[in-house]
Motif scaffolding. Sequence first.
Motif, PDB file in Angstrom:
ATOM      1  N   PRO A 391       6.909   9.497  -0.472  1.00  0.00           N
ATOM      2  CA  PRO A 391       5.625  10.199  -0.327  1.00  0.00           C
ATOM      3  C   PRO A 391       4.777   9.643   0.814  1.00  0.00           C
ATOM      4  O   PRO A 391       4.547   8.437   0.900  1.00  0.00           O
ATOM      5  CB  PRO A 391       4.916   9.945  -1.667  1.00  0.00           C
ATOM      6  N   VAL A 392       4.315  10.537   1.661  1.00  0.00           N
ATOM      7  CA  VAL A 392       3.559  10.112   2.836  1.00  0.00           C
ATOM      8  C   VAL A 392       2.228   9.481   2.439  1.00  0.00           C
ATOM      9  O   VAL A 392       1.692   8.642   3.160  1.00  0.00           O
ATOM     10  CB  VAL A 392       3.374  11.299   3.806  1.00  0.00           C
ATOM     11  N   PHE A 393       1.691   9.845   1.270  1.00  0.00           N
ATOM     12  CA  PHE A 393       0.439   9.213   0.815  1.00  0.00           C
ATOM     13  C   PHE A 393       0.584   7.683   0.781  1.00  0.00           C
ATOM     14  O   PHE A 393      -0.319   6.955   1.159  1.00  0.00           O
ATOM     15  CB  PHE A 393       0.070   9.663  -0.612  1.00  0.00           C
TER      16      PHE A 393
ATOM     17  N   ILE B 296      -9.712   5.008   0.011  1.00  0.00           N
ATOM     18  CA  ILE B 296     -10.209   4.378   1.238  1.00  0.00           C
ATOM     19  C   ILE B 296      -9.051   3.817   2.058  1.00  0.00           C
ATOM     20  O   ILE B 296      -8.943   4.051   3.264  1.00  0.00           O
ATOM     21  CB  ILE B 296     -11.248   3.288   0.887  1.00  0.00           C
ATOM     22  N   ALA B 297      -8.156   3.086   1.384  1.00  0.00           N
ATOM     23  CA  ALA B 297      -7.025   2.506   2.118  1.00  0.00           C
ATOM     24  C   ALA B 297      -6.191   3.605   2.767  1.00  0.00           C
ATOM     25  O   ALA B 297      -5.830   3.526   3.940  1.00  0.00           O
ATOM     26  CB  ALA B 297      -6.169   1.672   1.166  1.00  0.00           C
ATOM     27  N   GLU B 298      -5.934   4.658   2.000  1.00  0.00           N
ATOM     28  CA  GLU B 298      -5.062   5.730   2.497  1.00  0.00           C
ATOM     29  C   GLU B 298      -5.694   6.444   3.687  1.00  0.00           C
ATOM     30  O   GLU B 298      -5.016   6.765   4.653  1.00  0.00           O
ATOM     31  CB  GLU B 298      -4.783   6.712   1.352  1.00  0.00           C
ATOM     32  N   ARG B 299      -6.988   6.688   3.617  1.00  0.00           N
ATOM     33  CA  ARG B 299      -7.638   7.384   4.729  1.00  0.00           C
ATOM     34  C   ARG B 299      -7.665   6.524   5.985  1.00  0.00           C
ATOM     35  O   ARG B 299      -7.509   7.027   7.083  1.00  0.00           O
ATOM     36  CB  ARG B 299      -9.072   7.798   4.353  1.00  0.00           C
ATOM     37  N   TYR B 300      -7.889   5.241   5.823  1.00  0.00           N
ATOM     38  CA  TYR B 300      -7.787   4.369   6.994  1.00  0.00           C
ATOM     39  C   TYR B 300      -6.393   4.490   7.610  1.00  0.00           C
ATOM     40  O   TYR B 300      -6.244   4.509   8.831  1.00  0.00           O
ATOM     41  CB  TYR B 300      -8.078   2.916   6.633  1.00  0.00           C
TER      42      TYR B 300
ATOM     43  N   PRO D 294      -3.031   8.907  -8.382  1.00  0.00           N
ATOM     44  CA  PRO D 294      -4.341   9.264  -7.816  1.00  0.00           C
ATOM     45  C   PRO D 294      -4.253  10.260  -6.666  1.00  0.00           C
ATOM     46  O   PRO D 294      -5.124  11.116  -6.519  1.00  0.00           O
ATOM     47  CB  PRO D 294      -4.900   7.922  -7.326  1.00  0.00           C
ATOM     48  N   TYR D 295      -3.204  10.169  -5.880  1.00  0.00           N
ATOM     49  CA  TYR D 295      -3.101  11.075  -4.735  1.00  0.00           C
ATOM     50  C   TYR D 295      -2.715  12.485  -5.176  1.00  0.00           C
ATOM     51  O   TYR D 295      -3.207  13.472  -4.652  1.00  0.00           O
ATOM     52  CB  TYR D 295      -2.105  10.537  -3.711  1.00  0.00           C
ATOM     53  N   ILE D 296      -1.830  12.554  -6.148  1.00  0.00           N
ATOM     54  CA  ILE D 296      -1.399  13.878  -6.611  1.00  0.00           C
ATOM     55  C   ILE D 296      -2.576  14.635  -7.224  1.00  0.00           C
ATOM     56  O   ILE D 296      -2.825  15.797  -6.884  1.00  0.00           O
ATOM     57  CB  ILE D 296      -0.232  13.734  -7.621  1.00  0.00           C
ATOM     58  N   ALA D 297      -3.339  13.973  -8.089  1.00  0.00           N
ATOM     59  CA  ALA D 297      -4.477  14.645  -8.711  1.00  0.00           C
ATOM     60  C   ALA D 297      -5.473  15.101  -7.645  1.00  0.00           C
ATOM     61  O   ALA D 297      -5.953  16.233  -7.661  1.00  0.00           O
ATOM     62  CB  ALA D 297      -5.154  13.708  -9.713  1.00  0.00           C
TER      63      ALA D 297
END
Lengths: 415, 415, 415, 415
Positions: A391-393, B296-300, D294-297
């Motif tokens: 998953p890219v996330f 936050i971590a993912e968006r960075y 958290p990302y899926i939701a």
Amino acid sequence: MKKTTRTETPDGAGTWRLLSMTADSKNEAAFDYLAAASKVALKLAETAVERDVKGAHPHQEIGLLREAGLLELVAPIELGGHGVRWIDTLPVLRTISAADGSIGQLLIYHYVNSYVPLLFGTPAEATYHVQQQVTNRWYVADAINPLSPPLDVIKNEHGFVVNGTVSFSTGVAVSQRTIITPTVDGVQYFASIPTDRRGLAVNDDWDNIGQRLTSSGSATFHDFQVLNEELFTKFPVGTRPNPFATLATPLAQLGHVNLYLGIASGALEQAAEYTRNITRPWLFSGVNRAVDDPYIAERYGVLVADLSASIALADQAGRKVQAALDRGDLLSADERAEVAIEVAKAKVHSTATALSITAKIFEVTGARATGRKHGFDRFWRNVRTLTLHDPVFYKQKEVGNYFLSGLKPEFSLYT
Amino acid sequence: MKKTTRTETPDGAGTWRLLSMTADSKNEAAFDYLAAASKVALKLAETAVERDVKGAHPHQEIGLLREAGLLELVAPIELGGHGVRWIDTLPVLRTISAADGSIGQLLIYHYVNSYVPLLFGTPAEATYHVQQQVTNRWYVADAINPLSPPLDVIKNEHGFVVNGTVSFSTGVAVSQRTIITPTVDGVQYFASIPTDRRGLAVNDDWDNIGQRLTSSGSATFHDFQVLNEELFTKFPVGTRPNPFATLATPLAQLGHVNLYLGIASGALEQAAEYTRNITRPWLFSGVNRAVDDPYIAERYGVLVADLSASIALADQAGRKVQAALDRGDLLSADERAEVAIEVAKAKVHSTATALSITAKIFEVTGARATGRKHGFDRFWRNVRTLTLHDPVFYKQKEVGNYFLSGLKPEFSLYT
Amino acid sequence: MKKTTRTETPDGAGTWRLLSMTADSKNEAAFDYLAAASKVALKLAETAVERDVKGAHPHQEIGLLREAGLLELVAPIELGGHGVRWIDTLPVLRTISAADGSIGQLLIYHYVNSYVPLLFGTPAEATYHVQQQVTNRWYVADAINPLSPPLDVIKNEHGFVVNGTVSFSTGVAVSQRTIITPTVDGVQYFASIPTDRRGLAVNDDWDNIGQRLTSSGSATFHDFQVLNEELFTKFPVGTRPNPFATLATPLAQLGHVNLYLGIASGALEQAAEYTRNITRPWLFSGVNRAVDDPYIAERYGVLVADLSASIALADQAGRKVQAALDRGDLLSADERAEVAIEVAKAKVHSTATALSITAKIFEVTGARATGRKHGFDRFWRNVRTLTLHDPVFYKQKEVGNYFLSGLKPEFSLYT
Amino acid sequence: MKKTTRTETPDGAGTWRLLSMTADSKNEAAFDYLAAASKVALKLAETAVERDVKGAHPHQEIGLLREAGLLELVAPIELGGHGVRWIDTLPVLRTISAADGSIGQLLIYHYVNSYVPLLFGTPAEATYHVQQQVTNRWYVADAINPLSPPLDVIKNEHGFVVNGTVSFSTGVAVSQRTIITPTVDGVQYFASIPTDRRGLAVNDDWDNIGQRLTSSGSATFHDFQVLNEELFTKFPVGTRPNPFATLATPLAQLGHVNLYLGIASGALEQAAEYTRNITRPWLFSGVNRAVDDPYIAERYGVLVADLSASIALADQAGRKVQAALDRGDLLSADERAEVAIEVAKAKVHSTATALSITAKIFEVTGARATGRKHGFDRFWRNVRTLTLHDPVFYKQKEVGNYFLSGLKPEFSLYT
């Protein structure tokens, strides 16, 4: 849509730009592997659409790679290979993938699998296994999937007896050798086994929307005898291989990046050829040729810029990976982390780029480009399938964690 | 927010990555200009927020560049300069721009303006003008705007008498010399004139939302006497300068690209420092530190990947521009077009990236980061202002036209 | 840029579309509040740019709302108000916000604060407090922030003595009454206190990049005496108010949604007026008027479609909120959850839309639109500031959790 | 993936939200057409994946619509139909399209084609043709394509003799009647002809990546005799039909909008069902169920909000279209333009939304969701194909032109 677009672009603008070698790569080998790759790509492009529909095991296509000498590309010269640097395989990968993403994936998996003894093995093991591969011109697949239950392993005098099923065993069906990673008595081994030995069955359960020719079905081991001489590495479970060995994952991930970008390049070039030759100007456009439509030209500009940025980042990651490989056992954990993050950044970016381009080519080619004979949806289906590998996330999180907190990714088959 | 974040990133991860030199640049000059630039940047960062509010003419800031020896960076060694290659000025630009986008813009405009004699002049003219600039440590601005009505020019025995107004004359107010391009009797000239000579008035009409310290107001000429020796080029209107000379535009556009990216880098690094030290974890996040918030971590991660791709593309364009400069008068029109398109692609991509990053830093820093004392909106205001220099739609079209139809951009001050 | 664009759009196309009332709203009150709001909006628009620069306490602006009769809009007719339905306040909010986002925010906060006794109080308390507000034409603010440490409260014979500081106490500086929520002995109270009583100090610490006229600084209580008759609700900590009362949060969030959309509407309409009258066609556009530029027209189309979708969703949420209010104490927890999610969806969407539109208006107005006199950046600064009120990531998660798992959001000041 | 997800959502959250009727629609007919549509949709969903693979002519599927009474939905009660308002057909369309986009397209094309006599014909013609359709339960297709060369028409005593080929004649292969628009002697006619009459051949040349069951191949007329009584409208070429008649295009475009949204709803609901029941949590997610990732939701939240906004806009457009229809011949050109633009906005928005959702469902379902047995790519293929019907760039321009300049779209088959 029978041929790649290589030689047909007006004055060559654009085409070579997209697929070009990295700026600083140089082929010092006698073997003109880029020309060889182009030849195979042209051949593959001729029948890509029909083969995508069928989705058969690509025995013949692997044959093309073998005959072109591409299977031995990264094997060291002293072991009989062409000794091409990893960074220089990337244009090869992109060229093959632009024509057929499945065959591109099979090629990069082979490169990684056939390189594993050089990463994880002792010098003697590496020499033995790589020489065998080169001499026999084997295609090497793997049956390793951390999401499948571990194989059941029992030691005996000849080696190990293995039972169990591994899902997504890409390429095993067309391989001569398969890498597996049995664990026994708290020790993890690598083994390179003959695919056609009794006890290994490839299940015909890969029928997916994309990458249809990758033979990515599951493989089942039934009392499969692994011989001692086929084992080439052992390290206690819980210990970590040295940073150099764990470059295996960045190598595979970098391969993915270049697959995505190769497929996106192929999509964009075939779309452009279609727009030039077939797309009709829209009723209200006031122009005579689709290429003169202001929106079409502008959108191509955006897609080209996006792809170029993604390729530039992939090339930069490629240079860093090469530098890390060149460090060999001197590579530190910090350096490995930095390289892994460079590759992760390229993965994040190329995922978005390749999905966007392969979906948007239709907006610049028009309604008739949805005819199945053109096969333009296969690019998106291939990228869509490939980019779900992990998953890219979480890749995004990995990059963010490193940037924000200096957190280093742990070695795994995904990081 | 008083200091740049250079030395404060945990284990240096990320920071140097963003602003780093191009992979293959090497400083062979004795002068450590990168260290000099870093020192100036640190100084500028200390007061960037207050100076943005005031928006005064940056006499003192130009002084910092001068004292650091950065004004003579690209002038050839034989003419008294540091002889640094164009490609090697890019990290300098990005470093200054990360601290203060306005000063970055003034610096790149100076580089281009002071280089103009080397592009358009005869060897003798180039030597004369560049030596003068270097010896006197002049800051060189220009009063050229193709969208303003042309200057009214009358020949006399000493040279020309010039009347008229030029809008957006960036930096003239803080300059010692100003480049103008008077046209008379069907011939276009360049001239390097003393800014403080009677007859040139700088109007205080630059009060914009971004790039507030660039003194980009209009300049009015009232019976301004240009002397013959100040003219350094002439070519008949309608004829085209040779391809090498017309690299002036790609150089300026490449400067823009690196300005955007420098500002975006500054934004991202200051944001990260804020997130690490000040941002409070959200009520429903279940974590104790903002850096551990999954979103936050993912968006960075996404922002870092985007910026890295844009920088990689800018660096690639930089290498191509350098190679074109190195070709000198041998440069063909086709080669010039290819380079211009490489820069255009980088411009398209960096425009989107810099706008996105400077807007999104707030989502990873939180509500309190909107306090004016942090000055976090200046990054977006600067990029928003700069990226309207010429419409990105037409840059996108330019790239698309070249890719689709091999159409070469005509030389202009924008293409 | 001195006036709103209402009456100046060619044949009215577009304009009323954006700000129009909801399809099914009908003003049955004698009071033409929409006309009143338009008049105030016109007045506010005249000086919006200058007032944004100053960022002073908006005493005069609250005065305009009061004189126009807008403060009593939602108070029931039987208590002296205009009895306008919540859904019908939304066009009012959008109209005011299109002219000045700060005043829009102050208005909606007043609506929610002055409605709190009707949600949480007994009928007698509601009657008493609302009548007082209406009779005295009070502006009602609040000093409630769940992220601040709770107020220190000591009971005495007259009521409570309160100490502590509440950050982000929007509007207290210009209010006559302030709502606080002291907790003592395990019971949570609401109180409506006179802002000018000794012991309440408003701190001048709101100097942010957007919503500059909202007086959103902190408020400090120093031995502040709350009288018993000012308390109007009590429920044991840990118990939940009934679903109807907890509509307070969806009401506030719906207000936010309409603020964003009002600001975005104002931005788009002022931009369009600028494009029509001031923007110059680009050098390479081949057209004589900016409105005929193919890219400019097309981009406006995208922005208008996005805004229209967001408004349509907000209106739909408005209808559901109104229906829930109409259910009164019969409203079930499930119904409340459904309404909260409808509002959350509108919040998610309007956040993205308003950020995008307020940033992109520059691309369709051009470089000169960055002049500070036009004040076009205030739209983005306002939206950027407002949309950080609570992180949109968690709002997205809330919507996703409900859709995927039927998870109902718990009542809080954000959900 | 055999069944629609209607009844399987936990506590119904979300599901009915997506496909729900418009807020103000009410079924006053005795016929519960929504229940009928749901029943057909369930049936279609059972075999949607297999039928997509085959792409055969959907004779049986049209039969399901006929038996369910859905073909007569919009025909006036006095002519034997169910007299359902256009706005109330939209939930029907979305329900059918969620299960099978092709059948949804066939249904809306039938509605428009069977309505054409009511728009363009005299009362007597309308009565005759609609009664015939209803009595015989005909499915009505059309062979009209402004991008094909006009049909060759020769008058004779019985009517016209027609020759030529029309591309993209959706549904003709499964129809009983076909609408054509022959032009002769400067007069344009409509005709409703029996599909099975000698001289009309349907070519089997529709084999496209999406909407595979729409029988959208070309139709060839060879000496086809149109009878006088089959003609029902005539107006001189160059004159314009009245605004009411030209609502035909907004009706068709509104149908497209609801097709996209129906398909996207189906995609999102089936994806959610998959995520709930099949998706495995990611290795590094730290959760036990994919729905808790958290990302899926959060991503579902974004997709749901986007879809909801698009549906809200489509519903708003639906209400305006209905109001315009209700105006009948009183409808002015200005009112028609406004309605056309409302539909255009919905088209622009739903195009983007449906493409995004159908591509992103994979990111929230995971790698195994690419198995062909799930058929999840058909949603994207369907939307990708449909949304190329006419270029969205020009729709965007149309909306922008109206907003900026009050420019009204000219009546055409696309505007």
